[in-house]
Design an enzyme around this catalytic site. Sequence first.
Site, PDB file in Angstrom:
ATOM      1  CB  CYS A   2       8.693  34.848 -57.845  1.00 31.99           C
ATOM      2  SG  CYS A   2       7.258  33.851 -58.286  1.00 31.99           S
ATOM      3  CG  ASP A  17      -1.482  34.906 -58.386  1.00 28.55           C
ATOM      4  OD1 ASP A  17      -0.856  33.867 -58.638  1.00 28.55           O
ATOM      5  OD2 ASP A  17      -1.038  35.810 -57.667  1.00 28.55           O
ATOM      6  CB  SER A  72       3.185  34.707 -40.092  1.00 30.24           C
ATOM      7  OG  SER A  72       3.900  35.138 -38.967  1.00 30.24           O
ATOM      8  N   GLY A  73       1.049  35.895 -38.000  1.00 29.03           N
ATOM      9  CA  GLY A  73       0.155  36.896 -37.419  1.00 29.03           C
ATOM     10  C   GLY A  73       0.642  38.327 -37.469  1.00 29.03           C
ATOM     11  CB  VAL A  83      10.426  28.735 -31.861  1.00 34.50           C
ATOM     12  CG1 VAL A  83      10.069  30.200 -31.712  1.00 34.50           C
ATOM     13  CG2 VAL A  83      11.906  28.524 -31.613  1.00 34.50           C
TER      14      VAL A  83
END
Length: 605
Positions: A2, A99, A362-363, A288
């Site tokens: 958010c 949560d 994502s890493g 990409v």
Amino acid sequence: MCGIAGVLMRAGRYPDPEQLRVMAAALAHRGPDDRGAYCGGTVGLAQTRLAIIGLATGHQPMVAVEDKLALAANGEVYNYLELNEELRAAGRVLRTDSDSETILHAYAVHGLGCLTRLRGMYAFALHDARSGQLILARDRLGIKPLFYVKLPDRIAFASEIKALLPCLPGRPEVEPGALRRFLQNQFAGGEETVLHGIRRVLPGEALVLQPDLSIERHRYWSALAVAPRTIGVAQAREELDRLMDTAMQEHMRSEVPFGLFLSGGVDSAVLAAQLHAHGAGRIRSFSVGYRGTTMADELDEAARVAAHFGFDHQPLELTLDQVFARIPHTVWAADELMRDYASLPTSILAQAAGDELKVVFSGEGGDEAFAGYRRYHPRPLERWFKTLRHPGSGGFRTRGQWSRHWSQRLFGPRLGAAPGLDRAPFLAAWAATPAAWSAMQRRQYTDLVTALPDNLLVKTDRMLMAFGVEGRVPFLDHRVVEFGLSLPDQLKVRGHRGKWLLRHWAEPLLPPGHLERPKRGFHVPVGDWLTGDLVGRLGERLAANRGIREWFKPAALPALVAARQAGRGGERELFGLMQFAIWHRIFIEEPGLIPAPDEDPLEWV
């Protein structure tokens, strides 16, 4: 995930609902699903919601009437199910599936001690009406952002700087030292931002704002508490296996589908293996690459990993025009001045993912936690030479991004005279590390408290949230980071290759031969784009830009353009000037201006 914003007013003054609405409107991209506001006494809270957990019951701000508490939260508390069991055992009655409600009840039971119990990525504002306090808190590693500004009659806060601009009494002012650190370091880190008076809540910190607008700082986590360990390979593998298993189970909690950004490197491939092992199924993955450039990409490697695990894969092969048309939008999205070229393809990936998903793994963090970067293990002679020339950080983070030649010729008087050392954040981080740590651990820590929150995670959060996408980064579970930092150097680097333990542990999980590839990184072909006639036109635009004329010496621009056209450097300097010119227009000259995702960057200079 958010956007949050709000104010604490001085006694006798009350929040303006219209101003809360305007602040929330500036964060609409972070929360397209819902919007809410709360006014209680001198406190006003606003939230824009991206619904991921507790879809039907998670409206915010949340209010616990019996406890006189109100909450606006951004992010995820991944261990909310476990905490809710404890809270119910303590007599708490939870009314939603969100949560975020866990934060309210955990605070009611434990006070500020609740922060050490939360696992996740979050930034929140919690109003305790009984004490009159407003608490601003940020997760341990700084995955989620939170900014504030103290004014004579109020303290205002928001997830992004752009939501604070309507609160300022006049035109925003540039902070000279922070601007120079951006140019030299790629980002301006620490508490101070590039806008005068606007500050960051630091990672692992809570600010307790009192009714008289005084601020008390509460540090609830620091990587400095990590002690080096003597541990063998077998035990380390077992611990890493348990840690990643727990982290993935918690990070995969979601009531909406999720996907994965696949770079073709080690970290995203490890996440692919973990998602597959934990039953993610045929999820969407994205990668990409580039057309019409000399730079190699990793599309083939990413597609191979996706096929190995049965993902529904979407490769994006981009032209240079597509990539660099993102510049104005990424400057707007980032808020902060931050020169990470990878923001451009990340923005395009985020838009593609956002067309169908709200959550993407994502890493980020794998290199910082397990010492993947070459800069963590330089050759002894290189380390000695840099330490000799630039003492104070063990030869780490010693060189500015701008050449001395161009900084002397281009910096205007106020920029050149700005107080403070450009390397100050790195020097302070290095000096704070325990004597028992190795140089490699010190380098990891220095990045963990500077480049990670103020550069890498700015890219991850803002580029994704600009399109209503939440990025989940399991390698930055604080337990994984603590484990990686504590490891002895020989489990991190062998044969001058980083992330040795992670590679050793992951090898059986990945496609054969994947780990034999050299580390390539998420590169962007800036040099192929910033050439020829475009450089000349950029120089002309820069010379006429208000921000450039105010802070730099436009008379030196033709020489910089000529050097770039002749292939004698100048790429970083020109790109940084272009970013600042666009940023100055959006945040100083015309606040509220929003570029489209694809624009001609020269038209915005």
